[in-house]
Every structure is written in C-alpha cells, then in structure tokens.
Design an enzyme around this catalytic site. Structure first.
Site, mmCIF file in Angstrom:
data_model
loop_
_atom_site.group_PDB
_atom_site.id
_atom_site.type_symbol
_atom_site.label_atom_id
_atom_site.label_comp_id
_atom_site.label_asym_id
_atom_site.label_seq_id
_atom_site.Cartn_x
_atom_site.Cartn_y
_atom_site.Cartn_z
ATOM 1 N N ARG A 15 1.046 -1.322 0.218
ATOM 2 C CA ARG A 15 -0.123 0.182 -0.098
ATOM 3 C C ARG A 15 0.873 1.292 0.035
ATOM 4 N NH1 ARG A 15 -1.773 1.427 4.717
ATOM 5 N NH2 ARG A 15 -2.183 -0.537 5.700
ATOM 6 N N TYR A 18 -14.923 21.539 -11.023
ATOM 7 C CA TYR A 18 -15.527 20.378 -11.325
ATOM 8 C C TYR A 18 -16.665 19.975 -10.208
ATOM 9 C CZ TYR A 18 -15.628 15.119 -11.651
ATOM 10 O OH TYR A 18 -15.928 13.931 -12.056
ATOM 11 N N ASP A 61 -6.346 22.177 -9.770
ATOM 12 C CA ASP A 61 -6.612 21.146 -10.638
ATOM 13 C C ASP A 61 -6.303 21.482 -11.983
ATOM 14 O OD1 ASP A 61 -7.779 19.085 -12.530
ATOM 15 O OD2 ASP A 61 -9.533 18.909 -11.240
ATOM 16 N N LYS A 89 -7.551 10.993 -17.423
ATOM 17 C CA LYS A 89 -7.616 11.842 -18.831
ATOM 18 C C LYS A 89 -6.671 11.595 -19.402
ATOM 19 C CE LYS A 89 -11.241 13.296 -16.335
ATOM 20 N NZ LYS A 89 -12.280 12.565 -16.211
HETATM 21 C C1 LIG Z 1 -11.369 18.755 -14.309
HETATM 22 C C2 LIG Z 1 -11.550 17.459 -13.745
HETATM 23 N N1 LIG Z 1 -10.852 17.131 -12.446
HETATM 24 C C3 LIG Z 1 -11.159 15.865 -11.890
HETATM 25 C C4 LIG Z 1 -11.779 14.882 -12.601
HETATM 26 C C5 LIG Z 1 -12.104 13.804 -11.556
HETATM 27 O O1 LIG Z 1 -11.335 12.637 -12.243
HETATM 28 P P1 LIG Z 1 -11.781 11.155 -12.120
HETATM 29 O O2 LIG Z 1 -12.988 10.669 -13.000
HETATM 30 O O3 LIG Z 1 -10.569 10.347 -12.470
HETATM 31 O O4 LIG Z 1 -12.393 11.020 -10.548
HETATM 32 C C6 LIG Z 1 -12.603 15.253 -13.506
HETATM 33 C C7 LIG Z 1 -13.614 14.353 -14.413
HETATM 34 O O5 LIG Z 1 -14.145 14.503 -15.245
HETATM 35 C C8 LIG Z 1 -12.490 16.388 -14.254
HETATM 36 O O6 LIG Z 1 -12.960 16.680 -15.435
#
Ligand SMILES: Cc1ncc(COP(=O)(O)O)c(C=O)c1O
Length: 398
Positions: free
Chosen positions: A62, A117, A189, A214
């Site tokens: 882990r 988000y 982010d 992504k």
């Molecule tokens: C800008 C952004 N940050 C974070 C996330 C979250 O990522 P995850 O789907 O891997 O949890 C997303 C998902 O669409 C996103 O568009």
C-alpha cells in the site's frame, strides 16, 4: 535517472524528452525498458532485527513498490524543480479530496473557484462541512481582487484553470501571491493542461491535482489520480494518503506509466485538431461563441498565452438559441463523437450541459445552449464531416 546509467550527467531536457525518460531505470530491471508490475501486499525482511528496524527499501504494498515509484518519480520530474513528491490515488476525485484533507482542519475556511468540477464542489459542501470546514465560492476570473475574500481563518484557495466545462482561465500567479501574502495554501486542478502545458508549482501553487484518468492514461481504460506538491506540504500529503489507506492498484499504475510515454505526441495532436475544429465551429452560423482559450476571441486568451505552452482537446461551444430537442438531434446525429463524460482518451466525445444550477458566485448566462467537445485523435476532416451531419440534423429539428 536516465535510460542506461544513472552515472551519466543529465543535461536539461525538453519536456517531450522527459515524458520518455522520466522514472525509468532499466539497469534495475535486467535491462528491460519498462519496470515490472509488482503485484504486492506484504514483503519479507531478511531478519527479525531488520524487520524491527524497518530496514527495507519498501515497507508494504500500500505504501509503495518499484512500479508506483516509477510513475511518481516520472510525474514529479515533469512538474518541475519545485516538486518534492507525488501521491498516486485511485481516481482524480480521490486526488482532489486527499489534497484538500491534507491541508484543512476543523475551523478552517476554504475559497473555491465557482467553475470547479461538480464533485469537487459537492465534496466541499457535503463532506468538508461535516468536519466544520466552510467553503465559499469565488469568480474564477477575479484575479488580484480575490484579496477581499480572504477571512482570518482562510487556510486554502482552490483553483481549476481552465474550468472543464466553461473554460475560464485563472490568473494563477497573481492569486497564489495574494494567498501566500495572507498565509494560505494554493491548490489547483491542472488536469486540462497536464504538466506539459502548464506547471503550476512554478507559478506558486502548493498542491497540484491531476486526474490521470484523462490525458496521462489517454486510452479511456483506467481510473487514476495524482497529487504533486512542494517541500512544505509533502509530509502532510504522504501522511494523509497513508492514514486514509489510499493507494492505486499495480496494473492501473502501469497503464498510467504506459500512457505517459506518449503524452507529448498525443497532446500535440489533441491541441492541433482541437484548435482546427474550434476555428471551424467559430465560422458556423449556428454557433454564438466558442469557449477555447487558444482562440484570440476567448476572454482568457492573453493569460493563456502568458502561462500555457499548449491547449488540450477539450472545449465548449454556445449555440444560438434553439429548442433543446434540436441540440439533442445535433448530438444524436454524430457518429464519431460518443456521447459520454470524461475526456483525455484517444476518441472524440460530446455532451450537452447547463451550468446555471451549479453556480453560486457567478451567473451562467451563455446566451444559448452549450455543448462540450473532446477532440480525439481521429482525422479532422472526418470529425468536421460528422459535425456537418449534426448541424443538418439540428436545422431539421429546430
Ligand atoms: C477537471 C476534472 N478534475 C477531476 C476529475 C475527476 O477525475 P476522475 O474521473 O478520475 O475521478 C474530472 C473528471 O471528469 C475532471 O473533469
């Protein structure tokens, strides 16, 4: 580390080279190019004394293996010299919640960009509030005027630039300077740009979130998150990850590593094709506005030019007013664009959206229905032909 020997001097290298070389050390795995995928929970120490003294390079599956270390060190190298370490998490959202939990405590106040988000906003409103941490939302384009929104107990500010549906570009450097003057921590982010097109730690951010799901994964086949941070916050990040028991499975880490190696070429194509399609859409009579930061018509274009070295394949359009059923007809007529969430894979996607109910600090009044596109790696001519089919269906349904 480099490909063949860690004794060779390592000259400064272009980021496109570093996505290929970072985190790799073939001599450690019999010369093979890629690290093995360690499926591991426990490990065995040479002796009882070694166990008690924790004399082992690794302690537990882990906590880390050579596989997780390879991806962590590769991402750290791409984030730049300010990066003191990376934590891998099971999703982008887990990276967001872990980063926030690493720096906040009861009684703190958090500033969150209004374009965050959706689940980030929900985490602040529904989970952090239960621990006595309050969040208020601010206009993403506020710049230096954010100073007025800090309270004596504001511990951190959260940015997302650009917003992943609305594409406002934030003045990260100015906001970080104000935050640091106020003694607050800066989280961002950075999934849209990836560390190849924007390095937030160089602009004063303290913790950087990447939904590796992504562009790092790049093939729509893995859930992955990463938090990168500077020396001031690495201990808190590692402690939080450890004590919440969070880790990423070895096969998913490997998919992240595998995706990372082609990130530069994929992104270059997403950037080029995305901009070509965006320019084409800008000339369409059905389209009111295209929300793409690399277009000179975008309100955040000057900031994008100043801070970013590229754009990914994700952007939105505002259509001239038509009934919603015409928007659905447009989307349903597309054959190359899948209708689905997420983005960053090799394939094109499109979704309708409405941010009006999601905003509290700003009003979302775009002037018409909105659609988000992810431009994949298909030929642009085919994508444009597909969109033409969509516009014909839109006209027929309007
Ligand atoms: C800008 C952004 N940050 C974070 C996330 C979250 O990522 P995850 O789907 O891997 O949890 C997303 C998902 O669409 C996103 O568009």
């Amino acid at each position: 580390m480099n490909d063949t020997s860690d004794k060779r001097p390592s000259p400064p290298r272009h980021a496109d080279t570093r996505v290929v070389t970072a985190g790799r050390h073939p001599p450690s795995y019999h010369g093979f190019i890629n690290p093995p995928v360690y499926h591991a929970s426990t490990l065995i120490y040479p002796s009882a004394e070694d166990y008690v003294a924790q004399r082992s390079r690794y302690q537990y599956g882990r906590i880390g293996t050579p596989t997780t270390e390879a991806l962590e060190s590769a991402i750290a190298e791409l984030e730049g010299p300010q990066c003191a370490g990376v934590a891998l998490l099971p999703s982008g959202l887990a990276a967001i919640s872990t980063a926030l939990l690493a720096v906040l405590k009861t009684g703190d106040h958090l500033l969150v960009t209004d374009n965050a988000y959706g689940p980030t906003r929900a985490f602040c409103e529904q989970i952090l509030s239960r621990f006595g941490i309050s969040a208020t939302f601010y206009d993403p384009t506020i710049g230096g005027e954010i100073a007025a929104q800090f309270r004596p107990n504001t511990r951190a500010i959260y940015l997302e630039s650009p917003g992943s549906l609305s594409f406002e570009i934030q003045d990260a450097g100015t906001i970080a300077k104000v935050a640091h003057d106020k003694g607050a921590i800066v989280l961002i982010d950075n999934t849209w740009a990836t560390p190849l097109y924007f390095r937030p730690l160089d602009h004063g951010a303290d913790l950087v979130i990447q939904a590796g799901t992504k562009y790092i994964g790049g093939h729509s086949d893995v859930m992955l998150g990463a938090v990168s941070t500077n020396a001031a916050h690495i201990a808190a990040l590692k402690q939080t990850t450890f004590l919440y028991g969070l880790c990423e499975g070895p096969d998913d880490v490997y998919l992240g590593l595998r995706g990372l190696r082609t990130l530069a070429v994929r992104l270059e194509r997403h950037f080029k094709s995305g901009l070509e399609v965006a320019r084409w859409l800008e000339r369409r009579p059905e389209v009111l506005r295209v929300l793409h930061p690399a277009l000179p018509s975008h309100p955040g274009h000057a900031l994008w030019r100043r801070d970013f070295t590229g754009a990914s394949g994700l952007f939105s359009i505002v259509l001239k007013p038509v009934p919603q059923k015409a928007v659905y007809a447009f989307l349903d007529a597309l054959t190359l664009f899948g209708i689905g969430p997420s983005w960053g894979g090799y394939e094109s996607l499109a979704i309708p959206f409405d941010l009006a109910p999601a905003r509290t600090a700003t009003k979302w009044v775009p002037g018409g229905p909105t659609v988000r596109f992810h431009i994949g790696l298909e030929a642009v001519t085919d994508l444009i032909a597909d969109l033409q089919r969509g516009f014909a269906a839109l006209a027929a349904a309007a």
